[in-house]
Design a protein around this motif. Sequence first.
Motif, PDB file in Angstrom:
ATOM      1  N   GLU A  32       0.857  -1.192   0.000  1.00 49.46           N
ATOM      2  CA  GLU A  32       0.000   0.000   0.000  1.00 49.46           C
ATOM      3  C   GLU A  32       0.889   1.237   0.000  1.00 49.46           C
ATOM      4  OE1 GLU A  32      -2.177  -0.599   3.598  1.00 49.46           O
ATOM      5  OE2 GLU A  32      -0.409  -0.361   4.889  1.00 49.46           O
TER       6      GLU A  32
ATOM      7  N   GLU B 161      -9.359   4.738   3.709  1.00 51.82           N
ATOM      8  CA  GLU B 161      -8.368   5.184   4.698  1.00 51.82           C
ATOM      9  C   GLU B 161      -7.291   6.071   4.077  1.00 51.82           C
ATOM     10  OE1 GLU B 161      -9.311   1.752   4.483  1.00 51.82           O
ATOM     11  OE2 GLU B 161     -10.837   2.364   5.963  1.00 51.82           O
TER      12      GLU B 161
ATOM     13  N   LYS C 299      -6.247   2.180  -6.674  1.00 47.32           N
ATOM     14  CA  LYS C 299      -7.324   3.038  -6.176  1.00 47.32           C
ATOM     15  C   LYS C 299      -6.997   3.530  -4.773  1.00 47.32           C
ATOM     16  CE  LYS C 299     -12.341   2.670  -5.280  1.00 47.32           C
ATOM     17  NZ  LYS C 299     -13.509   1.758  -5.396  1.00 47.32           N
TER      18      LYS C 299
ATOM     19  N   VAL D  59      -6.844  -2.811  -6.690  1.00 44.97           N
ATOM     20  CA  VAL D  59      -8.282  -3.119  -6.656  1.00 44.97           C
ATOM     21  C   VAL D  59      -8.469  -4.632  -6.739  1.00 44.97           C
ATOM     22  CG1 VAL D  59     -10.460  -2.891  -7.899  1.00 44.97           C
ATOM     23  CG2 VAL D  59      -8.941  -0.926  -7.662  1.00 44.97           C
TER      24      VAL D  59
ATOM     25  N   GLN E  84     -14.512   8.182  -6.252  1.00 46.22           N
ATOM     26  CA  GLN E  84     -13.395   7.242  -6.354  1.00 46.22           C
ATOM     27  C   GLN E  84     -12.194   7.995  -6.910  1.00 46.22           C
ATOM     28  OE1 GLN E  84     -14.159   3.185  -7.959  1.00 46.22           O
ATOM     29  NE2 GLN E  84     -16.159   3.986  -8.592  1.00 46.22           N
TER      30      GLN E  84
ATOM     31  N   ASN F  97      -8.152   3.947  -1.179  1.00 48.72           N
ATOM     32  CA  ASN F  97      -9.198   3.342  -0.358  1.00 48.72           C
ATOM     33  C   ASN F  97      -9.733   4.342   0.673  1.00 48.72           C
ATOM     34  OD1 ASN F  97      -7.486   3.342   1.907  1.00 48.72           O
ATOM     35  ND2 ASN F  97      -7.059   1.144   1.823  1.00 48.72           N
TER      36      ASN F  97
END
Length: 235
Positions: free
Chosen positions: A45, A229, A225, A235, A115, A227
Amino acid sequence: MRKVEVCFSPELIHLHELEGKIVVVVDIFRATSTMVAAIANGVKEILPFPDLESCRQMQQKGFLIGGERNGLTAPGFEMGNSPIAYLKENHSGRSLAMTTTNGTQAIEKSKQASQILIGAFPNLQATVSYIQSQDEDVLIHCAGWKGHFNLEDSIFAGAMVKSLEATHVTEDDGAIAMKQLFEKAGHDLSGFLSQASHAKRLQNHGIEHDIDFCLSFDLYDLVVKVNPEGFLVKV
């Protein structure tokens, strides 16, 4: 049909309605290309930061930290903004905190969108296919260079507008212009973009391999993407 439009700079994003739209953030040289490369090569991440100090502090929490200003690795950071670095080094499973001159600022200014996707040539078709599966209008948000228009983000926007034309229409002059620019210059992106101001800055730093990577189409079947948080994830 759904609509697609282009914002050419974070300084202009206030002129666009973001709510209820997919925003695709684009910083071809090099932030979004690097983010895609990092996720594709095992980074778990990415947490983007608009400023250096907040990003630097994440090292104390076990994050790998990447910082870039004016094309160079920021002092005290493990990583800069090179996509090639993530191909050469194994950071699999790591969490990355990242700040760049333009790209992370554009992400920060896109937060009202329904998004936020990360767009780059290496994951263009995957991102287009994902967008076409969603029932939302699209805004392509070009990071530009310190508030100014740039060629590389804008011609990417043209490539995306063209790729979406089966499902999305545009009444946006900028989107129409960039689609036509891509149709004329897209067959030789590296040649066309060799005249771009930021390409010349990067060439001065001796990182032509980064540029080649950033202009490579569809290396990854990968959608990235933001998220809830605030992390960039697959994805």
